[in-house]
Design an enzyme around this catalytic site. Structure first.
Site, PDB file in Angstrom:
ATOM      1  N   THR A   1       2.613   3.378  -3.546  1.00 46.45           N
ATOM      2  CA  THR A   1       2.088   4.461  -2.721  1.00 46.45           C
ATOM      3  C   THR A   1       0.710   4.898  -3.217  1.00 46.45           C
ATOM      4  O   THR A   1       0.134   4.266  -4.102  1.00 46.45           O
ATOM      5  CB  THR A   1       3.033   5.689  -2.771  1.00 46.45           C
ATOM      6  OG1 THR A   1       3.026   6.208  -4.096  1.00 46.45           O
ATOM      7  CG2 THR A   1       4.450   5.337  -2.353  1.00 46.45           C
ATOM      8  N   GLY A   2       0.224   6.020  -2.689  1.00 44.18           N
ATOM      9  CA  GLY A   2      -1.086   6.530  -3.069  1.00 44.18           C
ATOM     10  C   GLY A   2      -1.045   7.554  -4.181  1.00 44.18           C
ATOM     11  O   GLY A   2      -2.069   8.141  -4.528  1.00 44.18           O
ATOM     12  N   ASP A   3       0.152   7.830  -4.726  1.00 44.33           N
ATOM     13  CA  ASP A   3       0.236   8.794  -5.838  1.00 44.33           C
ATOM     14  C   ASP A   3       1.395   8.387  -6.753  1.00 44.33           C
ATOM     15  O   ASP A   3       1.894   7.269  -6.650  1.00 44.33           O
ATOM     16  CB  ASP A   3       0.372  10.228  -5.288  1.00 44.33           C
ATOM     17  CG  ASP A   3      -0.255  11.266  -6.220  1.00 44.33           C
ATOM     18  OD1 ASP A   3      -0.090  11.145  -7.441  1.00 44.33           O
ATOM     19  OD2 ASP A   3      -0.900  12.204  -5.718  1.00 44.33           O
ATOM     20  N   ASP A   4       1.817   9.291  -7.647  1.00 41.01           N
ATOM     21  CA  ASP A   4       2.838   8.941  -8.640  1.00 41.01           C
ATOM     22  C   ASP A   4       4.066   8.272  -7.984  1.00 41.01           C
ATOM     23  O   ASP A   4       4.509   8.688  -6.916  1.00 41.01           O
ATOM     24  CB  ASP A   4       3.303  10.202  -9.378  1.00 41.01           C
ATOM     25  CG  ASP A   4       2.169  10.876 -10.155  1.00 41.01           C
ATOM     26  OD1 ASP A   4       1.138  10.222 -10.417  1.00 41.01           O
ATOM     27  OD2 ASP A   4       2.321  12.059 -10.505  1.00 41.01           O
TER      28      ASP A   4
ATOM     29  N   SER B   1       0.587   2.225  -8.428  1.00 41.53           N
ATOM     30  CA  SER B   1       0.105   3.547  -8.019  1.00 41.53           C
ATOM     31  C   SER B   1      -1.305   3.759  -8.561  1.00 41.53           C
ATOM     32  O   SER B   1      -1.577   3.427  -9.708  1.00 41.53           O
ATOM     33  CB  SER B   1       1.007   4.629  -8.625  1.00 41.53           C
ATOM     34  OG  SER B   1       0.332   5.866  -8.680  1.00 41.53           O
TER      35      SER B   1
END
Ligand SMILES: *[C@@H]1O[C@H](CO)[C@@H](O)[C@H](O)[C@H]1NC(C)=O
Ligand SMILES: *[C@@H]1O[C@H](CO)[C@@H](O)[C@H](O)[C@H]1NC(C)=O
Length: 446
Positions: free
Chosen positions: A248-251, A282
């Protein structure tokens, strides 16, 4: 005695390994929540559901769930979603139900963001996570429930988040973006064999929950999609996450418990969180604790984690004013490749919901064990920055080998206000952790 012990542990380890291979036996989340078989079954098509990707199915989902809630069939009811694309507005689940997505079934969030319902802010946050005031309800929502399963044959829950990401980028979001799936004040939740795609915000958010199992899930969002955390157990206990792929785009997984004066007042920790056999990538962290930890985070156990093409492998983060505690965190058996920073523990990341935080509310960080971590193409091994008036203690690094981008070694560790021990760590760790008389700090973790 001293000679026999390592031999025993080697034998035990080999035996366990052999046992896994020969009998297919693995430690799993099974048992935390019993799997339910539902006799009573209904299909979304019984309620007028149309999977043509255009028809709005809000009424079908809400009526089906209303029926399940009020007919209360013994053993609960399974709601079957056949192959097809079911466009809908957000909806609430109810207790004693299974949402079952067939192979090829897609439940897709409407793009009509102006129809999206608002709910109250979480008390442990005091406001929306990104905007003051209320927040948009999660796409699939559950509050005060028990015995709920979301499963099937790897059908998809698609948040169509692009429109929300653009609102965030353009700075015209009125309230905090919706999570894809959120359970609040619930217990006995299983989420398995489902693909989660393009969440507007965090993907799966169990908050004030207990006994939650998340396994065999795939969570996907573009690398540049803002705040699309994979799974965020928040002020929740007995959460078990395993056998999943998250990119994904974060943690990928971030364990939280509210922030600053709101989280301290609410005082509900996250505890007994197990994360195993999770793989992914990530731009931020693979495994994270924080930075919202005001209710406390303890007994986090992560193992067999693979992190590649990522910002940080393992990241523990908190703040001055955050209070709370982070203790008894163990992360082991991690492989990382092409990561900017291997391990990062930070006492003050500097973000706050407002200016009302108490600067004397210092976080308490004690007992973090990181062991058996192997990395290649790691730009920086790590940094551990405690707080001057609240140093981090019992930090144990053991058998950590992080290779650099070019040569065999990455630049040295950076530490401050930290104590603990390091055993077999390469590149060699900071002086604060390397004095031999400190090695006792590692002992109570083995
Ligand atoms: C869904 O749940 C939320 C939060 O509990 C509530 O505010 C809302 O009215 C519910 N919506 C429906 C359609 O039942
Ligand atoms: C669904 O995906 C999981 C995880 O990727 C996989 O283990 C499982 O075999 C798949 N199930 C089906 C029915 O395809």
């Amino acid at each position: 005695m001293f000679r026999i012990q390592p031999l025993v542990s080697v034998l035990l380890c080999c035996f366990t390994f052999w046992f896994h291979i020969s009998f297919g036996y693995l430690i799993t989340c099974s048992g935390i929540v019993p799997m339910r078989y539902r006799n009573d079954k209904v299909s979304i098509t019984d309620f007028g559901g149309v999977g043509d990707g255009k028809t709005l199915n809000t009424k079908a989902f809400r009526e089906a769930i209303y029926r399940i809630q009020h007919l209360r069939r013994r053993g609960g009811t399974l709601l079957y979603v056949p192959p097809g694309v079911y466009l809908t507005e957000s909806f609430n689940l109810t207790s004693h139900m299974t949402l079952y997505l067939a192979r090829g079934a897609v439940i897709k969030a409407t793009q009509d963001t102006w129809t999206w319902p608002l709910v109250a802010p979480l008390p442990s946050y005091g406001r929306g996570r990104e905007r003051p005031g209320g927040r948009y309800m999660s796409f699939i929502h559950g509050d005060g429930l028990r015995d709920v399963v979301i499963t099937g044959e790897n059908g998809t829950i698609d948040g169509q988040g692009g429109i929300w990401w653009n609102m965030w980028r353009q700075g015209n979001l009125q309230f905090t973006r919706p999570n894809l799936v959120e359970f609040m004040n619930s217990r006995g939740i299983i989420i398995s064999n489902v693909i989660f795609k393009n969440s507007p915000f965090w993907n799966i958010h169990p908050v004030y929950c207990s006994n939650v199992v998340i396994r065999y899930v795939t969570i996907l969002a573009p690398t540049d999609s803002p705040n699309t955390d994979g799974i965020d157990p928040d002020s929740s206990s007995n959460v078990c996450i395993e056998d999943s792929f998250i990119s994904t785009g974060d943690d990928l997984v971030a364990v939280k418990s509210g922030w600053d004066e709101y989280g301290i007042a609410y005082g509900r920790p996250s505890s007994h969180i197990t994360i195993r056999r999770v793989t992914g990538s990530s731009p931020f962290a693979g495994i994270a604790v924080g930075s919202e930890t005001s209710g406390g985070v303890e007994h986090v156990f992560a193992e067999n984690i693979v992190i590649y093409n990522s910002g940080i492998g393992v990241n523990i983060k908190t703040n001055i004013g955050r209070g709370g505690f982070i203790k008894n965190i163990t992360v082991s058996q991690v492989f990382m490749e092409n990561v900017r920073t291997g391990i990062k523990i930070t006492g003050d990341t500097g973000d706050h919901p407002d200016n009302q935080f108490n600067p004397n509310a210092l976080p308490y960080v004690k007992g973090v064990t990181l062991k058996n971590i192997w990395g290649v193409k790691v730009q920086k091994a790590g940094s551990i920055q405690g707080l001057k008036n609240a140093p981090f203690t019992n930090i144990c690094l053991s058998k950590i080998n992080l290779h650099g981008m070019t040569g065999p070694r990455s630049p040295p560790w950076k530490c401050s206000d930290v104590s603990g021990a390091a055993i077999e760590v390469s590149p060699s760790p900071c002086a604060q952790l390397s004095s031999p008389q400190q090695s006792g700090s590692c002992a109570n973790h083995f």
